[in-house]
Design a protein around this motif. Structure first.
Motif, short mmCIF file in Angstrom:
data_model
loop_
_atom_site.label_atom_id
_atom_site.label_comp_id
_atom_site.label_asym_id
_atom_site.label_seq_id
_atom_site.Cartn_x
_atom_site.Cartn_y
_atom_site.Cartn_z
N GLU A 71 0.84 -1.21 0.00
CA GLU A 71 0.00 0.00 0.00
C GLU A 71 0.87 1.25 0.00
O GLU A 71 0.56 2.24 -0.69
N ASP A 72 1.96 1.22 0.75
CA ASP A 72 2.85 2.38 0.82
C ASP A 72 3.51 2.65 -0.52
O ASP A 72 3.65 3.81 -0.94
N ALA A 73 3.92 1.58 -1.21
CA ALA A 73 4.53 1.75 -2.54
C ALA A 73 3.53 2.36 -3.53
O ALA A 73 3.88 3.27 -4.30
N LEU A 74 2.30 1.88 -3.49
CA LEU A 74 1.26 2.43 -4.38
C LEU A 74 0.95 3.88 -4.03
O LEU A 74 0.71 4.71 -4.91
N ARG A 75 0.96 4.20 -2.74
CA ARG A 75 0.67 5.58 -2.30
C ARG A 75 1.76 6.54 -2.78
O ARG A 75 1.47 7.66 -3.21
N LEU A 245 -7.76 -6.67 17.57
CA LEU A 245 -7.18 -5.72 16.62
C LEU A 245 -8.02 -5.60 15.35
O LEU A 245 -8.15 -4.51 14.78
N SER A 246 -8.61 -6.71 14.90
CA SER A 246 -9.43 -6.68 13.69
C SER A 246 -10.69 -5.85 13.89
O SER A 246 -11.07 -5.03 13.03
N ILE A 247 -11.34 -6.04 15.04
CA ILE A 247 -12.55 -5.27 15.34
C ILE A 247 -12.20 -3.78 15.48
O ILE A 247 -12.88 -2.90 14.94
N PHE A 248 -11.11 -3.49 16.20
CA PHE A 248 -10.66 -2.11 16.37
C PHE A 248 -10.35 -1.48 15.01
O PHE A 248 -10.71 -0.32 14.75
N ASN A 249 -9.70 -2.23 14.14
CA ASN A 249 -9.31 -1.72 12.83
C ASN A 249 -10.53 -1.35 11.99
O ASN A 249 -10.57 -0.30 11.34
N LEU A 250 -11.54 -2.21 12.01
CA LEU A 250 -12.74 -1.96 11.22
C LEU A 250 -13.56 -0.79 11.76
O LEU A 250 -14.16 -0.03 11.00
N LEU A 251 -13.57 -0.62 13.08
CA LEU A 251 -14.39 0.43 13.69
C LEU A 251 -13.70 1.80 13.71
O LEU A 251 -14.37 2.83 13.58
N VAL A 252 -12.38 1.80 13.88
CA VAL A 252 -11.67 3.07 14.06
C VAL A 252 -10.97 3.54 12.79
O VAL A 252 -11.03 4.72 12.44
N ASN A 253 -10.34 2.62 12.07
CA ASN A 253 -9.56 3.00 10.88
C ASN A 253 -10.34 2.76 9.58
O ASN A 253 -9.76 2.38 8.57
N ASN A 254 -11.64 3.01 9.62
CA ASN A 254 -12.49 2.78 8.43
C ASN A 254 -12.34 3.95 7.45
O ASN A 254 -13.24 4.76 7.27
N PHE A 255 -11.19 3.98 6.77
CA PHE A 255 -10.85 5.09 5.86
C PHE A 255 -11.81 5.16 4.67
O PHE A 255 -11.97 6.22 4.07
N TRP A 256 -12.44 4.03 4.32
CA TRP A 256 -13.34 4.01 3.17
C TRP A 256 -14.62 4.82 3.40
O TRP A 256 -15.34 5.13 2.45
N THR A 257 -14.90 5.17 4.66
CA THR A 257 -16.08 5.98 4.96
C THR A 257 -15.78 7.48 4.88
O THR A 257 -16.71 8.29 4.94
N ASP A 266 -5.67 9.59 4.68
CA ASP A 266 -4.39 8.90 4.48
C ASP A 266 -3.86 8.30 5.78
O ASP A 266 -3.28 7.20 5.78
N PHE A 267 -4.05 9.03 6.90
CA PHE A 267 -3.58 8.52 8.18
C PHE A 267 -4.36 7.26 8.58
O PHE A 267 -3.78 6.29 9.07
N ALA A 268 -5.69 7.29 8.38
CA ALA A 268 -6.53 6.14 8.71
C ALA A 268 -6.17 4.94 7.83
O ALA A 268 -6.10 3.80 8.32
N LYS A 269 -5.89 5.19 6.55
CA LYS A 269 -5.51 4.11 5.64
C LYS A 269 -4.17 3.51 6.05
O LYS A 269 -3.99 2.28 6.06
N TYR A 270 -3.23 4.38 6.40
CA TYR A 270 -1.89 3.93 6.84
C TYR A 270 -2.01 3.05 8.09
O TYR A 270 -1.42 1.96 8.17
N ASP A 271 -2.79 3.52 9.07
CA ASP A 271 -2.98 2.77 10.31
C ASP A 271 -3.68 1.44 10.04
O ASP A 271 -3.34 0.41 10.64
N PHE A 272 -4.66 1.45 9.14
CA PHE A 272 -5.42 0.24 8.83
C PHE A 272 -4.49 -0.86 8.30
O PHE A 272 -4.54 -2.00 8.76
N PHE A 273 -3.64 -0.51 7.34
CA PHE A 273 -2.79 -1.53 6.73
C PHE A 273 -1.64 -1.94 7.67
O PHE A 273 -1.18 -3.08 7.61
N GLN A 274 -1.21 -1.04 8.53
CA GLN A 274 -0.19 -1.43 9.50
C GLN A 274 -0.73 -2.44 10.50
O GLN A 274 -0.04 -3.41 10.85
N ILE A 275 -1.96 -2.24 10.95
CA ILE A 275 -2.57 -3.20 11.86
C ILE A 275 -2.78 -4.54 11.16
O ILE A 275 -2.60 -5.61 11.77
N LEU A 276 -3.14 -4.51 9.88
CA LEU A 276 -3.25 -5.75 9.11
C LEU A 276 -1.92 -6.51 9.10
O LEU A 276 -1.90 -7.75 9.20
N SER A 277 -0.81 -5.78 9.01
CA SER A 277 0.50 -6.42 9.01
C SER A 277 0.76 -7.12 10.34
O SER A 277 1.31 -8.23 10.38
#
Length: 302
Positions: A71-75, A245-257, A266-277
């Motif tokens: 995601e970071d490379a694409l960004r 972490l998955s529930i937190f990620n979906l509720l807090v870092n929902n950048f698509w909304t 961008d910050f929410a998207k960055y945090d979302f993918f970092q938690i996925l890692s």
């Protein structure tokens, strides 16, 4: 090797010197054994539910670990001019160096992420991605940002789990016994990966507003973190952290909304993918186990 001892070695099962019955109070289970028994039941249930995806768990974990780099490379590619502007105007890096810095980062993240996913040259791929984390911390001036520091420690923990997973697979692939150096290396990296993985949750606990639900989740998560670090019921504790972490990620870092031009998108998207890692690292931990430096493994020995 632990020696086998007969019951009489500890006075268990031996007759009393006074002719009376032997007191069996010492055989009562400890609180730790009670916890182990309950968590074992939960692990059995988790095993039954996860059986269909178990063969694919390592591949899923590896992909999730590197998804933040992809995601970071694409960004960087899609925001190339903005990135150049920031590095030149705010970080005061000369123009030619900024182009080279971004280009090297994109190539390194894309190539090393691909190598991790296809399980080729894992040592070089992990080294390259850790180098990217350090270079970006210096280049973007985030090295003293505590939140960034804790998150990236956890990402590094996930990358170390990739290494231990690749060494486990090498051991299984060859019939010969692994050398002492290989076994030691795998043990230390599994321990380091376990410890580093929990730093993200520590950052989560000490940031944000305190509510009753946050306190409850933080306490449960901290207990699970301690269990992961010491290697006690690792499958249960790492799965619990994955769920939290998955529930937190979906509720807090929902950048698509968020709106396309929202300042925090961008910050929410960055945090979302970092938690996925980090979730990917925990999945690998669930699959490979905690390693020899753990309560789980010591229990098997004794």
């Amino acid at each position: 090797m632990a020696q086998m001892r007969g019951p009489g070695s500890y006075g268990i099962g031996a007759s009393s010197p006074f002719g009376g019955p032997v007191n069996d109070d010492t055989t009562e289970s400890s609180p730790l054994d009670a916890i182990r028994k309950q968590t074992s039941k939960i692990e059995d249930v988790l095993d039954s539910f996860s059986e269909p995806i178990k063969p694919y768990l390592p591949a899923i974990g590896r992909f999730l670990i590197v998804v933040t780099f992809i995601e970071d490379a694409l960004r960087i590619i899609t925001q190339w001019n903005d990135q150049l502007l920031y590095l030149h105007d705010y970080r005061h890096i000369p123009n030619g160096v900024t182009h080279l810095f971004l280009l090297v980062n994109v190539i390194a993240m894309a190539s090393c992420s691909t190598l991790v996913i296809i399980r080729k040259y894992s040592e070089y791929a992990v080294g390259g991605l850790i180098g990217v984390v350090i270079a970006q911390a210096l280049g973007y001036g985030l090295i003293f940002d505590l939140n960034f520091f804790l998150r990236n420690l956890s990402v590094m923990g996930g990358l170390l789990m990739v290494l231990s997973d690749s060494w486990v697979r090498k051991t299984k692939a060859f019939a010969g016994l692994p050398t002492l150096e290989e076994k030691d290396r795998k043990m230390y990296f599994q321990l380091a990966g376990r410890v580093l993985l929990i730093f993200l949750f520590i950052g989560f606990v000490f940031s944000g507003e305190w509510t009753i639900w946050r306190i409850i989740v933080s306490l449960i998560g901290l207990v699970a973190c301690v269990m992961v670090v010491v290697g006690f019921k690792t499958k249960f504790s790492s799965t619990l952290l994955v769920v939290i972490l998955s529930i937190f990620n979906l509720l807090v870092n929902n950048f698509w909304t968020l709106h396309e031009h929202h300042p925090h998108k961008d910050f929410a998207k960055y945090d979302f993918f970092q938690i996925l890692s980090i979730v990917g690292g925990l999945l690998l931990l669930t699959n490979t186990g905690p390693g020899q430096f753990s309560i789980d493994e010591k229990k098997k020995v004794y």
